[in-house]
Design a protein around this motif. Sequence first.
Motif, PDB file in Angstrom:
ATOM      1  N   GLN A 103      -1.302  -4.687  -6.037  1.00 31.85           N
ATOM      2  CA  GLN A 103      -0.688  -5.976  -5.707  1.00 31.85           C
ATOM      3  C   GLN A 103      -0.488  -6.837  -6.951  1.00 31.85           C
ATOM      4  OE1 GLN A 103      -2.503  -8.096  -2.416  1.00 31.85           O
ATOM      5  NE2 GLN A 103      -2.878  -6.181  -1.322  1.00 31.85           N
ATOM      6  N   PHE A 110       4.096  -5.075  -3.575  1.00 34.91           N
ATOM      7  CA  PHE A 110       3.607  -3.872  -2.912  1.00 34.91           C
ATOM      8  C   PHE A 110       2.103  -3.952  -2.726  1.00 34.91           C
ATOM      9  CE2 PHE A 110       7.272  -2.470  -5.459  1.00 34.91           C
ATOM     10  CZ  PHE A 110       8.068  -1.931  -4.463  1.00 34.91           C
ATOM     11  N   ASP A 111       1.617  -3.206  -1.750  1.00 35.79           N
ATOM     12  CA  ASP A 111       0.181  -3.007  -1.623  1.00 35.79           C
ATOM     13  C   ASP A 111      -0.073  -1.516  -1.406  1.00 35.79           C
ATOM     14  OD1 ASP A 111       0.816  -2.516   1.045  1.00 35.79           O
ATOM     15  OD2 ASP A 111      -0.276  -4.231   1.832  1.00 35.79           O
ATOM     16  N   GLU A 114       1.748   0.183   1.542  1.00 35.23           N
ATOM     17  CA  GLU A 114       3.167   0.481   1.322  1.00 35.23           C
ATOM     18  C   GLU A 114       3.355   1.679   0.397  1.00 35.23           C
ATOM     19  OE1 GLU A 114       5.675  -3.512   1.451  1.00 35.23           O
ATOM     20  OE2 GLU A 114       3.833  -3.712   0.277  1.00 35.23           O
ATOM     21  N   PHE A 117       2.621   4.750   2.381  1.00 36.87           N
ATOM     22  CA  PHE A 117       3.717   5.009   3.314  1.00 36.87           C
ATOM     23  C   PHE A 117       4.884   5.692   2.602  1.00 36.87           C
ATOM     24  CE2 PHE A 117       7.785   3.625   5.139  1.00 36.87           C
ATOM     25  CZ  PHE A 117       7.686   4.201   6.402  1.00 36.87           C
ATOM     26  N   VAL A 118       5.321   5.117   1.494  1.00 39.97           N
ATOM     27  CA  VAL A 118       6.456   5.679   0.751  1.00 39.97           C
ATOM     28  C   VAL A 118       6.107   7.076   0.240  1.00 39.97           C
ATOM     29  CG1 VAL A 118       7.870   5.405  -1.337  1.00 39.97           C
ATOM     30  CG2 VAL A 118       7.429   3.434   0.145  1.00 39.97           C
ATOM     31  N   LEU A 148       2.717   2.849   9.341  1.00 39.84           N
ATOM     32  CA  LEU A 148       3.720   1.890   9.803  1.00 39.84           C
ATOM     33  C   LEU A 148       3.213   1.121  11.020  1.00 39.84           C
ATOM     34  CD1 LEU A 148       6.560   0.738   9.436  1.00 39.84           C
ATOM     35  CD2 LEU A 148       7.406   2.591  10.881  1.00 39.84           C
ATOM     36  N   HIS A 151       0.681  -1.387   9.870  1.00 38.73           N
ATOM     37  CA  HIS A 151       1.371  -2.512   9.229  1.00 38.73           C
ATOM     38  C   HIS A 151       1.956  -3.465  10.275  1.00 38.73           C
ATOM     39  CE1 HIS A 151       3.913  -4.793   6.570  1.00 38.73           C
ATOM     40  NE2 HIS A 151       4.968  -4.463   7.303  1.00 38.73           N
TER      41      HIS A 151
END
Length: 158
Positions: A103, A110-111, A114, A117-118, A148, A151
């Motif tokens: 972060q 971003f954290d 994320e 996830f990516v 997701l 989140h």
Amino acid sequence: MLPTGYVAHRTGDRVRLRIPARKGDTAYFARVEQELAACGRVGFVEANPLTASILLHYSGTEDDLRRDAVDLGLFTIEAIPPAANPALNAAAARIDQIDRVIQRSSNGSFDLLEVAFVGLVGASIVQALRGQALGPASTLMAHALAILALHRSRRERG
């Protein structure tokens, strides 16, 4: 020296105590039950040596309970329960540290969630292109979708 316990939870006059050092000590918990039952502030008491817990209905404050327990020579009460799962707590602290670094280095863009996830979506695509759509690709995508969902639930809670 008296064993140390802690208040696991309290709702109204219902209190659950835990005394981990005496887990399995049937004689000790029988004595605790007997001594606390004679205490004027106690309406009900039930001890379970298998779980090292004491359930009671107690009409005083937590400070009163501390004093009563010591005066009866039963146990002392810590304000905070002892750390459970030290390995998991250490791992969680390290992951939180990594999250803060991500972060900070992305100026809050971003954290870790994320990035994970990516990364999972990207790995899923690579596996699908390699012809591994039903094995690794679907598993990676399922994990990405779980992130997701986490989140979204965090976003809805504010």
